[in-house]
Each structure stands twice: as structure tokens, then as C-alpha cells.
Design an enzyme around this catalytic site. Structure first.
Site, PDB file in Angstrom:
ATOM      1  N   THR A  98      -2.728 -75.206   8.543  1.00  0.00           N
ATOM      2  CA  THR A  98      -4.080 -75.350   9.083  1.00  0.00           C
ATOM      3  C   THR A  98      -4.891 -74.190   8.529  1.00  0.00           C
ATOM      4  OG1 THR A  98      -3.381 -76.483  11.093  1.00  0.00           O
ATOM      5  CG2 THR A  98      -5.505 -75.355  11.167  1.00  0.00           C
ATOM      6  N   LYS A 173      -8.787 -81.771  10.947  1.00  0.00           N
ATOM      7  CA  LYS A 173      -7.994 -80.941  11.853  1.00  0.00           C
ATOM      8  C   LYS A 173      -8.904 -80.084  12.733  1.00  0.00           C
ATOM      9  CE  LYS A 173      -4.440 -78.940  13.770  1.00  0.00           C
ATOM     10  NZ  LYS A 173      -3.358 -78.227  13.076  1.00  0.00           N
ATOM     11  N   LYS A 241      -6.716 -68.610  16.007  1.00  0.00           N
ATOM     12  CA  LYS A 241      -6.881 -68.641  14.539  1.00  0.00           C
ATOM     13  C   LYS A 241      -7.588 -69.921  14.125  1.00  0.00           C
ATOM     14  CE  LYS A 241      -4.020 -70.348  11.751  1.00  0.00           C
ATOM     15  NZ  LYS A 241      -3.847 -71.576  10.920  1.00  0.00           N
TER      16      LYS A 241
END
Length: 289
Positions: A98, A173, A241
Site C-alpha cells: 500500500t 486502496k 501510514k
């Protein structure tokens, strides 16, 4: 059977590489910064390990990467010993990290210069999804390359989809994480309110989970949340994050994400409570402190 490399054997990558070997039946060579973990994987799955990303990628048809962030990704792909320096023309680099859409586009261009194809393919489903081989994979890249890669990716996936050109997998995502952030905060507030109101949480969830309020998070996390247990999935540090990537992209494209921004701050509060490795449902702990 394809010749496959897998770079990055964390809680996600270790089982994903295993599915490529056992379920997919591929010839798999792995690399991990901690060589002991690569050796443990090779022993468990009767595979091979290499001392560098380039060494793992040498001769591979498909090279998978699953590391921590943009800089980790650049390191294992583009540094002197990075995977791109070992890949043969016509092979495919598939990134399950990711990361930002920016780095996805950057790697797409770098791969093309070397005669290599690239798919950004971040995953959703957490550690359990990786272990059970039922991840959702959101891909960005060229359609013909995606069609070549999809049968291989399916070894660890329940759902695989092409979202658009390079970077589109990462952007999808981001949508996923935006939706999860608001949903988990809403669930945490609902459970908190119900407990303060003196309701039987199990009875409440049994009823409302069958209606419009129902969700995967409610079905799978309400019991552990109600019990104050938060070691069942994706860690707060990793969620922060991801939300940092989301909010940076929103600043670039002008999207307004007020709920996401405040939930990111709430996860910061959880970190300050020592919950860095708690799972994302620990937003309830912040309300009950």
C-alpha cells in the site's frame, strides 16, 4: 507453472508467497531484509531464497513486492541490488504494497525503460485474508499485462480487479481506507453509546447487524471490541501510514475528507495511549479511557 519471486515477507507477504508456491504451484524464490525469515519461509514451503532482490528476481516471469512504504519500495526495486536490475525483458513487476499513486506511476515508467511491465496491486483483507488466500486485490496498469498477471495473483485472492491505468490500484486502496476509517469510528461510537446506555451489546448487534447498520467490521469485530481486546488484525501504525497517503493525495486532487482527517487524529490518540500495534478497532479504547 511460472517462475516467481516474492520480495518482503511480513505478516502479509509470508503467507501470500506461500499460496503462490502451494496453491499456485509456482517455482518461488523469496527475499527478505531479515535473511532468517527468508530461510524460514524456504524451509516451510520447500522454496528458495536469495540474498538480494535482484537475485530473487533473476529469470523470474513475475516479481511480487510487499513492503512497508514508498521508500522501502524504491529500495527493493530501484537500488543497485533492486529487483528491476535482475528482471528479464517481458517479465512483470507486481507491487502489493500500500503506497502512493505517485510511486506506482514512477515504477511503471522505470519498468518500461527496462522492457519490464508493472502492475500496482495493493490488497485488502488483513493478515487473516493473506493467511487464508482470500484477499481483495485492486490493480492499476495495462489491460494486457493485467490479464497475464491475474491468474497468478489469484493464488492468494478472492477478488481481483483492474481499476484503470498505473496508480489506479493505489487510488482504489485509498478509497477502501477512507471507507473503513469512518465505519470503524461509527461502530466504536455506537458500541460506546450502547454500553453507557446500559444495553446488552450482543442483543443490540444481533438485531442491527441484520439491517442497514450491518458491516463486516460489526460482524467480525464487535465481540473483541466489547471485550476490550485489540490484537486481531491491521495495526494502528499501518492505518495511520495509509491515511497519511490518503490525505496527501486529497491535498493534491482537492478532495474534501473531513471525517478521514479527524479519524486519523483519533488514531494518533490511540498511538499516544501505547496502542501502536493494536488493531484498527481500538478507536473504542480512546472513547473509554
Amino acid at each position: 507453472m511460472a517462475k516467481v519471486a516474492f520480495i518482503g515477507l511480513g505478516v502479509m507477504g509470508f503467507p501470500m508467497a506461500g499460496h503462490l508456491k502451494i496453491k499456485g504451484g509456482h517455482d518461488v524464490t523469496v527475499y527478505n531484509r531479515t535473511a532468517e525469515k527468508a530461510a524460514a519461509w524456504a524451509e516451510k514451503f520447500s522454496g528458495k531464497s536469495a540474498p538480494t532482490p535482484a537475485g530473487a528476481a533473476e529469470g523470474a516471469d513475475f516479481v511480487f513486492v510487499c513492503v512497508g512504504n514508498d521508500e522501502d519500495l524504491r529500495s527493493v526495486t530501484s537500488d543497485d541490488s533492486g529487483a528491476l536490475h535482475g528482471m528479464k525483458p517481458g517479465s512483470v513487476l507486481i507491487d502489493n504494497t500500500t503506497a502512493s499513486a505517485e510511486v506506482a506511476r514512477e515504477l511503471y515508467a522505470a519498468a518500461k525503460q527496462k522492457g519490464v511491465d508493472f502492475i500496482d496491486a495493493p490488497v485488502s483483507g488483513g493478515q487473516a485474508g493473506a493467511e487464508n488466500g482470500v484477499l481483495t486485490v485492486m490493480c492499476g496498469g495495462d489491460e494486457a499485462v493485467y490479464e497475464r498477471a491475474r491468474p497468478v495473483i489469484e493464488a492468494y485472492a478472492r477478488m481481483v480487479g483492474l481499476m484503470g491505468p498505473a496508480g489506479s490500484g493505489q487510488l482504489t486502496k485509498m478509497v477502501n481506507q477512507i471507507c473503513i476509517a469512518g465505519l470503524v469510528q461509527g461502530l466504536a461510537e455506537g458500541l460506546h453509546f450502547g454500553k453507557r446506555a446500559g444495553l446488552d451489546i450482543e442483543k443490540v448487534v444481533e438485531v442491527i447487524s441484520k439491517g442497514a447498520a450491518g458491516s463486516w467490521q460489526m460482524e467480525n469485530r464487535h465481540k473483541t471490541m466489547n471485550a476490550g481486546k485489540y490484537d486481531f488484525g491491521f495495526a494502528v501504525d499501518w492505518m495511520r501510514k495509509d491515511l497519511g497517503i490518503v490525505l496527501a493525495e486529497a491535498r493534491r486532487n482537492g478532495a474534501k475528507l473531513p471525517v478521514t482527517a479527524i479519524v486519523d487524529q483519533f488514531y494518533g490518540d490511540v498511538q499516544a495511549m501505547g496502542g501502536n500495534r493494536w488493531d484498527t478497532s481500538s478507536l473504542l479504547a480512546r472513547l473509554e479511557k
